[in-house]
Design an enzyme around this catalytic site. Sequence first.
Site, mmCIF file in Angstrom:
data_model
loop_
_atom_site.group_PDB
_atom_site.id
_atom_site.type_symbol
_atom_site.label_atom_id
_atom_site.label_comp_id
_atom_site.label_asym_id
_atom_site.label_seq_id
_atom_site.Cartn_x
_atom_site.Cartn_y
_atom_site.Cartn_z
ATOM 1 N N LYS A 79 0.836 -1.200 0.000
ATOM 2 C CA LYS A 79 0.000 0.000 0.000
ATOM 3 C C LYS A 79 0.874 1.254 0.000
ATOM 4 C CE LYS A 79 -3.978 1.844 2.628
ATOM 5 N NZ LYS A 79 -4.860 1.563 3.788
ATOM 6 N N SER A 157 -9.584 1.760 2.804
ATOM 7 C CA SER A 157 -8.748 2.579 1.940
ATOM 8 C C SER A 157 -7.757 1.773 1.116
ATOM 9 C CB SER A 157 -7.988 3.601 2.796
ATOM 10 O OG SER A 157 -7.127 2.956 3.713
ATOM 11 N N SER A 181 -9.995 -0.810 6.785
ATOM 12 C CA SER A 181 -9.352 -0.610 5.480
ATOM 13 C C SER A 181 -8.690 -1.842 4.887
ATOM 14 C CB SER A 181 -8.332 0.529 5.564
ATOM 15 O OG SER A 181 -9.002 1.765 5.678
#
Length: 449
Positions: A79, A157, A181
């Site tokens: 990420k 996210s 997330s």
Amino acid sequence: MKNAPTLATLADDLASGRTSARKLVDSCLAKIADSSGEGARAFIHVAAEAAIEAAEAMDRLREVKAAPSRFAGIPISIKDLFDIRGQVSRAGSRALDDSAPAEADAPAVARLRRAGFVVIGRTNMTEFAYSGIGINPHYGTPKGAWQRSVGHVPGGSSSGAAVSVVDGMAHGALGTDTGGSCRIPAAYNGIVGFKPTQRRVPLDGAVPLSSTLDSIGPLARTVACCAALDAVLADETFVPLQPRPIRGMRLAVPTTVALDDLDDEVARTFERALETLSRQGALIERIEVPEFLDVAVMNTKGGFAAAESFAWHRYLIAGSGDVYDPRVSLRIMRGESISAADYIDLLVTRKSMIARATVRLAPYDALIMPTTANTPPRIADLADDKAFTKANLLSLRNCTLINMSDGCAISLPCHREGEVPVGLMLAASAGADRRIFELAAGMEDAIRV
């Protein structure tokens, strides 16, 4: 994910010589580069040359029986929140474009590399991790796996993380989870996402959203895959997972908050999973968890996320606020009005909530509930801010209950082939990570029949 390779099968293939790290990396890079796929939106940066070099190094080490782990050479995605040595950590934003490259890998990244995993690239995300939806106006929004021709959100996210796994652009992904997330994008894409007990994985080297609630976890295709990655991230000895039998599982369905306003598809699929588990001998009890009512009260002014993100962003947003996604900056700025006394009240209330919830949940192996109250919305339907806010709150609500109560949790798919993705969440108090993995492994195939 039917017939998709797991970390275990890939490790076996590497050990037997049926494949090589270089072949795995080449395949992932080809899928990322496919113009008909989501690679251009799922990734912010692709480390093609470095990944090939790392893969070839792992192949050479395996040839001389010196591979650092059985997973050495398997490509994973990272990420964009995490530091990778020599790269700028943008956190899905343009506001950090001028930042200096990281001098060292974040500990989570370093641990994955030490086990021999190959970093294939940095995945897209909601800007600064501030949404459960996954829309990003700066780098584009990768379409989720469900009805891709229509265009549904990927969840956030860790949006690109989930899409990278479901599309075979990586075989595992490193994400973060502040209010869901890892679990929300896993639920929306039909894969598995895990939020560990927060203290097990160091947060250093990751751009923070909320230091109180941030957790670092994996997204992958199976429970066992997530358990293997979690062991690496927590710097624990990997022990093969032993699934628990469904018969005798003690599961509690929280009737407080977690079952409110469910989409029809979510309610039907979840109840079907409960019926399946009950028929196979699970002991399921519906209970009130009044502690969950505290969460909405604590979040009235924006909660920990607003207070702590504003503290981190206040100087950056003063100079570069016009570069932010307005939907993100608006939520960050809520923290400006939270006083020191308000923040102390939050800490006191949360401490009490955790203590009370821990006692209430002690008789059960796990809580069981839908991961999200909604199914993945269409991207086109969220252009309206009101619709976006409603969908975002529904996506985050159930997962946030666990972050706020300092628990650990996993989301695993419970829909059948061809149905809209629905995630089932198992959760427990802090420290029960291994138990959650064992329970999830015991039921992951049964609940999709």
